[in-house]
Scaffold this motif. Structure first.
Motif, short mmCIF file in Angstrom:
data_model
loop_
_atom_site.label_atom_id
_atom_site.label_comp_id
_atom_site.label_asym_id
_atom_site.label_seq_id
_atom_site.Cartn_x
_atom_site.Cartn_y
_atom_site.Cartn_z
N ASN A 12 11.23 14.75 -3.32
CA ASN A 12 9.87 15.23 -3.50
C ASN A 12 9.39 16.06 -2.31
N VAL A 13 9.81 15.67 -1.10
CA VAL A 13 9.41 16.43 0.09
C VAL A 13 9.92 17.87 -0.01
N ILE A 14 11.18 18.03 -0.38
CA ILE A 14 11.76 19.37 -0.49
C ILE A 14 11.13 20.15 -1.64
N ALA A 15 10.96 19.51 -2.78
CA ALA A 15 10.39 20.21 -3.93
C ALA A 15 8.97 20.69 -3.64
N LEU A 16 8.17 19.86 -2.98
CA LEU A 16 6.81 20.25 -2.63
C LEU A 16 6.80 21.30 -1.53
N ASP A 17 7.77 21.24 -0.61
CA ASP A 17 7.92 22.31 0.39
C ASP A 17 8.19 23.64 -0.31
N THR A 18 9.04 23.59 -1.32
CA THR A 18 9.35 24.80 -2.08
C THR A 18 8.10 25.36 -2.74
N LEU A 19 7.32 24.49 -3.32
CA LEU A 19 6.09 24.91 -3.98
C LEU A 19 5.14 25.58 -2.99
N ARG A 20 4.97 24.96 -1.83
CA ARG A 20 4.08 25.53 -0.81
C ARG A 20 4.60 26.87 -0.31
N ALA A 21 5.91 26.98 -0.16
CA ALA A 21 6.49 28.23 0.32
C ALA A 21 6.23 29.38 -0.65
#
Length: 546
Positions: free
Chosen positions: A426-435
């Motif tokens: 989830n940390v990586i997926a949400l980082d992707t979303l923010r990016a």
């Protein structure tokens, strides 16, 4: 009675092979992405890691585990970790080959590709040592960009050296690095850290606090996060102080981990521990993220290396084991499973090398926004695929695969760490979303890379159109419940789109077609081998390498 001890229909140990030369996707990818000049060095490493001796060292490093020595016999604090000599032999070989910092020491075209291949060859056989090797590689750009000239001059020459010295002492000509960010109350939420940094002047601070995960505690230095007067900040913490004294660094315990047994991970207490500011006060996350991005790439490389080991061992077993009147490798159900495992491995290999190439100093300017997004996206996807891939390969060996006498039980336990380390799903997926929302140019660069293969296959074109539309919707309102609940689906789609594109451009048509048919269309089942792969035998032969 003697006849009952005759061994037949068992595969011989998979050893004595050159692990670089028999890994055709890796060797071809190294040339494709500009590092053909490294062939001789990589061939030498492939020869080394394929030997029976190296593989035995890998077994010893994981079965004779690191031991914490808190005190010496007289009651003095030691805070050292004792490793089996096999571990030192392995990591010494990796450092000598430049698997840690060769890309920074000699930044020519293809340098990061060559270093990635070196890293993967060593990690394929023994992954635990790769943790300090990775962090040593990853700290270099953070120090280059944010450290003072004095810190750079003191540390960079030692980090770039190809010597390995495991002893904590003053005057060493080489160094390895670790990292300590997380705390027991915060985990991934590092802004909740409570470790305090008190300034002494001239960039020096005293730290007091507890770190829940400190990887490779016998490293010579660490990047750590602590709360300075100006906010959360990044610090360089040495084990040995400039005057030769030991820095207060109390190892409370070693973590009892599922896998990654050769590598010590620890909890530490800092109490009047000296450290030096790297970057600005209050900008700790921005500073250490340079290191995190590099280690995320190495999580991708490590998972890919694990996939290669799993695929190679499964194919080897099937080539040498008969059942029901035929070799397993020739039986259609097994051939489908092996081909599916191989396709997954080749897609991961190409993606790993392409992203590594984007870190080269000579890479085009568009590669910078591409790599910012691609590193997170493929780290998420390949690392998530790793455990299931290892399990399926393990099952190909039957009961042998479930025993500790064969390497795939160890690999199965190892693969989850890459998905957890440096940001779980989830940390990586949400980082992707923010990016996507914060840096729209990263999506543009990513899509441009994927669409280099436009027109090569209608399935890819349709899949990319769908993925881009989803990305645009999510980026328009990344804080919405819809966007956040779609973050995993979006990250997965982005990853598969890039892998499809790379396979169409650089892999044999049978491999590309198999991946597209089973990853973008409805023909795929839930498990490996459920889809119908045309040319399965050809794919298996390619990944056998001989």
């Amino acid at each position: 009675m003697a006849s009952t001890h005759t061994v037949h229909n068992q595969a011989a140990p998979r050893e004595g092979l050159n692990e670089y030369l028999v890994n055709r996707p890796l060797a071809e990818g190294v040339t494709t992405f500009g590092a053909g000049w490294a062939t001789a060095e990589l061939t030498a490493t492939g020869e080394l890691v394929g030997t029976a001796g190296f593989q035995h060292d890998a077994e010893l490093a994981n079965t004779v585990e690191p031991r914490l020595l808190t005190f010496d016999r007289w009651g003095n604090r030691l805070d050292e970790v004792e490793y089996h000599p096999a571990y030192h032999s392995i990591i010494g070989s990796a450092v000598a080959a430049g698997a840690h910092t060769a890309a920074w020491a000699d930044p020519r075209p293809g340098a990061h590709v060559a270093r990635a291949a070196q890293f993967m060859l060593f990690a394929q056989i023994e992954p635990g040592h790769a943790c300090p090797v990775s962090m040593t590689h990853a700290v270099v750009p953070a120090l280059q960009q944010f450290a003072t000239a004095e810190l750079r001059d003191s540390w960079l020459p030692r980090l770039l050296a190809r010597e390995y010295d495991p002893v904590l002492r003053a005057g060493k000509r080489s160094a390895l690095f670790g990292m300590a960010m997380t705390e027991k109350q915060g985990g991934s939420d590092v802004r909740a850290n409570t470790t305090i940094a008190v300034p002494l002047g001239d960039g020096e601070y005293l730290l007091r606090g507890h770190k829940w995960f400190c990887s490779a505690p016998m490293s010579d230095g660490f990047l750590v996060l602590a709360q300075a007067p100006g906010g959360l900040s990044c610090f360089l913490l040495p084990r040995i102080l400039p005057d030769g004294r030991r820095n207060p660094f109390a190892i409370q315990r070693l973590k009892d981990k599922l896998g990654n047994r050769a590598n010590a991970s620890s909890e530490i207490e800092l109490d009047a521990t000296h450290a030096w500011l790297v970057g600005e006060e209050g900008r700790g996350v921005r500073t250490i993220i340079e290191m995190v991005n590099q280690t995320r790439l190495d999580c991708l490389l490590g998972s890919t290396a694990g996939m290669r080991q799993s695929t190679a061992e499964a194919i080897w077993h099937a080539q040498h084991r008969s059942a029901f009147g035929a070799l397993l490798v020739h039986q259609p159900a097994m051939t489908q499973v092996l081909a599916d495992l191989a396709v997954e491995t080749e897609a991961a290999t190409l993606a790993s090398l392409r992203i590594a190439a984007a870190y080269d100093e000579t890479a085009p300017a568009t590669d910078e926004p591409f790599r910012r997004l691609a590193t997170a996206v493929l780290k998420y996807w390949v690392c998530k695929r790793g455990p299931g891939h290892a399990y399926e390969a393990l099952e190909c060996l039957g009961g042998n695969g479930y025993t500790e006498a064969f390497p795939l039980a160890r690999r199965y336990r190892e693969q989850p760490v890459m998905a957890v380390w440096e940001g779980s799903g989830n940390v990586i997926a949400l980082d992707t979303l923010r990016a996507l929302a914060r840096e729209p140019e990263s999506l543009d660069a990513y899509v441009d890379e994927v669409r280099v293969a436009s027109g090569a296959d209608r399935r890819l074109d349709a899949f990319v159109d769908h993925t881009v539309a989803l990305a645009r919707r999510c980026a328009a309102d990344p804080a919405s419940a819809h966007a956040q609940s779609s973050a995993r689906a979006l990250t997965e789609a982005l990853a598969v789109a890039l892998q499809c594109s790379l396979l169409l451009r650089h892999a044999p048509s049978a491999v590309a077609d198999a991946f597209l048919a089973t990853r973008t269309e409805g023909a795929r089942g839930f498990l490996y081998g459920a889809g119908q792969i045309t040319g399965a035998a050809e794919i298996v032969e390619r990944h056998a390498g001989f």
